[in-house]
Design an enzyme around this catalytic site. Structure first.
Site, PDB file in Angstrom:
ATOM      1  N   ASP A 333       0.851  -1.176   0.000  1.00 37.43           N
ATOM      2  CA  ASP A 333       0.000   0.000   0.000  1.00 37.43           C
ATOM      3  C   ASP A 333       0.892   1.233   0.000  1.00 37.43           C
ATOM      4  O   ASP A 333       2.068   1.161   0.354  1.00 37.43           O
ATOM      5  CB  ASP A 333      -0.902  -0.020   1.239  1.00 37.43           C
ATOM      6  CG  ASP A 333      -1.952   1.071   1.225  1.00 37.43           C
ATOM      7  OD1 ASP A 333      -2.335   1.498   0.126  1.00 37.43           O
ATOM      8  OD2 ASP A 333      -2.371   1.506   2.308  1.00 37.43           O
ATOM      9  N   ASP A 623      -2.484  -1.303   5.772  1.00 36.24           N
ATOM     10  CA  ASP A 623      -2.890  -0.860   7.095  1.00 36.24           C
ATOM     11  C   ASP A 623      -4.388  -0.660   7.240  1.00 36.24           C
ATOM     12  O   ASP A 623      -4.873  -0.452   8.342  1.00 36.24           O
ATOM     13  CB  ASP A 623      -2.175   0.449   7.465  1.00 36.24           C
ATOM     14  CG  ASP A 623      -2.428   1.554   6.450  1.00 36.24           C
ATOM     15  OD1 ASP A 623      -3.173   1.328   5.483  1.00 36.24           O
ATOM     16  OD2 ASP A 623      -1.862   2.655   6.620  1.00 36.24           O
ATOM     17  N   ASP A 627      -7.391  -3.604   3.051  1.00 33.88           N
ATOM     18  CA  ASP A 627      -6.251  -4.471   2.743  1.00 33.88           C
ATOM     19  C   ASP A 627      -6.407  -5.878   3.320  1.00 33.88           C
ATOM     20  O   ASP A 627      -5.639  -6.780   2.958  1.00 33.88           O
ATOM     21  CB  ASP A 627      -4.952  -3.863   3.299  1.00 33.88           C
ATOM     22  CG  ASP A 627      -4.636  -2.520   2.683  1.00 33.88           C
ATOM     23  OD1 ASP A 627      -4.845  -2.367   1.468  1.00 33.88           O
ATOM     24  OD2 ASP A 627      -4.188  -1.606   3.406  1.00 33.88           O
TER      25      ASP A 627
END
Length: 884
Positions: A333, A623, A627
């Site tokens: 990410d 996070d 995800d």
């Protein structure tokens, strides 16, 4: 009112009035009776509980291993024959393995529970036209929810009123800044981050107020949908676990087959006593079965847990250590992982020139280059047209309010530390997505002024001139538009700031329209972590490709990718692009593309699966709640510990305690070290067990006296397998570990080189043990003494083999290799002490059938071990020379 039959489909694409009509509700809210009826119909606004295994089931699961089944069966038969010492040793190893497994892997999956905690506990609603505070679980479709700054959105809402409303949606979309909300409908296929008329459960209100009608609750919400997606994701086992399970099944079958053939041969050909023969066969089976290997592998992984913890990587599932060492692709990410998740002013442009602004976070410190620019008016506007506040705790600067406004305050502090001092706000126009600017009326030492900030295209159209050295001067809008696009192309979010003199003590949009003086442009960015740049470079040097998968805009993602140093930052695929690709086209695209923007949870999960389908070992970092499914599916899921959601942490295999991407490179290094050490354990265990079992088999087939008794073999396996084998778990990282390419997912743990090593060492063990046994019998020693010499020869060979195995990728003929480690020498001394005890202590001599070994024969045993070491080291050097 009739029961509500269905929830609205795609409420973001329908006008608010249609959604209200579909839900049979109005802006005054439901009545209490209608709310109670819908609560009974749709159920409470919470996610379903997830069943979890208790400690007893987890303990029993540790015995679900073919090798363990064979050992338990051997122990049961041994007890039946009255050989309690032999059975006790076997069962001790089995029980130790189970206890270690429960302690290290006892925590069950809690991902759904973590997501459940993200639902708001209370909500302000309108019921029958009255404002009430109700439990979040009591919300139903059709309820009207009131939103204020600081609130957590309690359910999925279609907004029917928005006054300067902005929501922090990073947990769902990955966008690093709050999203401005409105009430307009958007396209049906609009990605999650572009649905301005929706407020999703679990997101946070950062500013403004609003009202929304509940369109879905509980499992039907976006968070609930992700939770269902997460629950349906298959958790993959690691290559090592799969290979060891496969190896255990076939090894057990081979041992059972050989044992049966030996029993038949001894009974029908040699006509031996069955009870005596059975114990010989059990001794052979126990010698062949690496019964200590499951325990030592588990302990090796547990030691890796401690090593990871020292590098700020918390391991939640033991096999993940091996998995992280094997990854060939890291899907990461952007927000909060590669970047700081903090907005910072990076560029300012005023009529006098363009400037770069240095500094990190929200600290009002950092150089502005070139120096000497006329930035005072711009800084004052940035500080006054602002609702945020900066604070410093323990030397760490933070922001209360909008992160972009916090960045503007930090910039103002770098130019004018007291930029807002002495000014009082008289009136304001809050930011609204419809007019796309904010304006404030302030009185200060320079009189009464209006300061404005907003989207460049909006503010530039409101300006009649620009600030100059001698006063206002004509404005070149085309120049400023081009400059704004150029800076935005670098991944920066643009704001324009302007000023004017008001006509009175109040302001409205019409009074300032067309009368502003442009002060300049400000470019803000969520900057990359400096340590992340170095970590990406280290991963690339290790043959690991890094891919960014983010919910942010394509331009921002591409700019960060260039700064971070990704291999191919120029090509970006968006979520819409991915939707248009079938699985085959996606497989081709994912190989060459390193940046994916505006992605949804399904996109992230699909990308991970596409990479895995090509044989890649994939690590996924993240996070947010969005995800979690991909984290669970990945070979190694890595969550951020500081800013990560609890759902992400519970779905992941590893959690970074410092949210530092650099810790991933350290975790990969540690994972590779752990795998090397496991391979060393296997490379030491299988040849030694092979040598022990071959000794028994050859003696039985040739009708010779047994060089080593069954109880002596059990003793050797217990004292050396759990000590010498375990010492290899503490081996440090070998040089060049992070310069080796990732191993293939299909790479067998039993490679051709390892099989050859097993054959060679087993043959040398067989020759040495039989040679020493024949030597002792030739000298007229009693059988017990000859067996004691043979047993000690086996142990000495295993010790020398240990020093050989410590260096799989280099020579063992160095001072560092000979010096060993504290653990190596502690185990060697422990094993030596144990051997002296059973060889020379009378009580133990009676238990193990041993006799005292003469000093000269002891020296000869050590000499045989040294000769064995020399032979296998020379063979390794020949192999390395041919390979090089």
């Amino acid at each position: 009112m009739a029961p509500l039959s269905t929830l609205p489909a795609d409420p973001h694409a329908a006008p608010a009035e249609e959604v209200l009509a579909h839900l049979q509700a109005d802006a005054a809210g439901l009545t209490e009776a209608e709310a109670a009826a819908r609560l009974a119909q749709f159920g409470p606004n919470r996610l379903p509980e997830v069943a979890q295994r208790g400690w007893l089931m987890r303990f029993l699961a540790q015995f679900h291993n073919v090798l363990i089944y064979v050992l338990i069966g051997a122990a049961a038969l041994t007890i039946g024959l009255g050989h309690y010492v032999d059975a006790g040793v076997i069962l001790a190893v089995v029980l130790a393995n189970a206890v270690i497994g429960v302690v290290q892997e006892g925590k069950a999956e809690q991902a759904m529970g973590a997501i459940r905690q993200m639902l708001a506990p209370h909500a302000a609603v309108l019921r029958g036209g009255r404002r009430l505070t109700v439990a979040g679980e009591a919300l139903v479709p059709g309820d009207v929810v009131l939103l204020e700054p600081g609130d957590k959105v309690p359910a999925d809402l279609r907004l029917i009123e928005a006054n300067g409303l902005a929501l922090q949606e990073a947990m769902l979309t990955g966008e690093s800044v709050p999203v401005d909300k409105g009430t307009d409908a958007v396209a049906v296929d609009a990605p999650l981050g572009d649905r301005r008329g929706m407020a999703y459960s679990g997101t946070l209100v950062t500013k403004g107020t609003g009202r929304g009608i509940v369109t879905s609750t509980g499992a039907a919400t976006e968070i609930g949908r992700i939770g269902g997606l997460l629950a349906g994701v298959e958790t993959l086992t690691t290559p090592l676990v799969r290979q060891m399970d496969h190896f255990a099944r076939w090894l057990s079958l081979l041992i059972l087959l050989i044992s049966g053939l030996l029993l038949a041969f001894g009974t029908f050909v040699q006509h031996r006593d069955f009870a005596e023969l059975f114990m010989i066969v059990v001794g052979m089976a126990v010698a062949a079965i690496p019964e200590g290997l499951p325990a030592v592998m588990t302990i090796t992984l547990a030691i890796g847990v401690q090593g990871m913890a020292r590098r700020n990587a918390i391991v939640r599932r033991l096999p993940a250590i091996e998995a992280i060492g094997a990854v060939s692709v890291i899907c990461t990410d952007k927000t909060g992982t590669l970047t700081r998740n903090e907005m910072t002013v990076a560029t300012v442009a005023v009529p006098g020139g363009r400037y770069a602004v240095a500094g990190e976070g929200y600290a009002p410190d950092g150089a502005i280059t070139p120096a000497g620019g006329r930035l005072g008016d711009l800084a004052r506007a940035a500080a006054l047209c602002n609702d945020a506040e900066l604070h410093c705790k323990a030397g760490i600067w933070g922001v209360e309010g909008d992160p972009m406004e916090g960045a503007l305050l930090a910039f103002a502090g770098k130019v004018l530390p007291e930029a807002a001092s002495g000014w009082a706000r008289l009136d304001e126009i809050p930011f609204d997505s419809r007019h796309r600017f904010m304006a404030v009326l302030n009185r200060g030492e320079d009189g009464v002024l209006v300061h404005v900030k907003g989207a460049p295209e909006r503010v530039l159209n409101m300006c009649r001139d620009q600030s100059g050295a001698e006063g206002p001067e004509p404005i070149d809008r085309a120049h400023w538009h081009a400059l704004a696009e150029e800076i935005a192309g670098q991944g920066q979010r643009m704001l324009a700031l302007a000023v004017c003199t008001p006509a009175g003590d109040s302001i409205d949009e019409h009074h300032i329209e067309g009368g502003l003086t442009l002060l300049g442009l400000v470019g803000l960015i969520d900057p990359p972590r400096p340590e992340a740049i170095a970590a990406v470079a280290e991963c690339r040097a290790a043959g690991i490709r890094v891919k960014m998968i983010t919910g942010d805009h394509a331009g921002t993602a591409a700019a960060i990718a260039r700064m971070i140093g990704l291999e191919n930052p120029a090509r970006v695929l968006t979520g819409a692009d991915l939707e248009a690709l079938d699985d085959a086209a996606l497989g081709a695209a994912v190989r060459e593309t390193d940046v994916f923007a505006r992605t949804s949870p399904e996109h992230k999960l699909r990308l991970v699966m596409a990479l895995q389908a090509q044989g890649q070992s994939v690590a996924m970092t993240g996070d947010g709640v969005n995800d979690a499914p991909a984290l669970k599916r990945a070979d190694a899921g890595i969550a951020m510990g500081l800013k990560g959601s609890e759902a992400a942490k519970e779905a992941a295999d590893l959690v970074l305690a410092d949210d530092n991407f650099a810790s991933i490179a350290a975790a990969v290094r540690e994972g590779r070290t752990v795998y090397d050490n496991i391979k060393k354990v296997i490379s030491w265990t299988l040849p030694t067990n092979g040598g022990e079992s071959m000794t028994v088999i050859v003696a039985l087939l040739l009708g010779l006296s047994m060089p080593v008794t069954a109880v002596q073999i059990l003793w050797i396996n217990l004292i050396t397998g759990i000590t010498l084998g375990l010492a290899l778990a503490f081996e440090p990282t070998e040089p060049g570990t992070m310069r080796r390419p990732p191993r293939q997912r299909s790479e067998p743990i039993l490679s051709g080189a390892l099989v050859w090593h097993v054959v060679l060492v087993s043959a040398l063990f067989l020759a040495a043990v039989f040679g020493m046994f024949a030597y002792a019998m030739d000298r007229g020693y009693p059988l017990a003494l000859a067996q004691t010499i043979a047993m000690n020869t086996l142990v000495v060979l295993e010790i020398f083999h240990l020093f050989f195995v410590r260096n799989l990728h280099g020579t063992s003929l160095t001072w560092a290799a000979a010096r060993g480690t504290r653990v190596i020498w502690a185990t060697v001394l422990g094993v030596t002490a144990g051997q002296f005890a059973i060889t020379y202590i009378p009580l133990l001599q009676r238990v193990f059938g041993t006799q005292a070994v003469p000093l000269a024969d002891g020296i000869l045993i050590v000499a045989v071990g040294a000769a064995f070491f020399a032979l296998i080291e020379i063979e390794k050097q020949i192999r390395l020379g041919l390979r090089g």
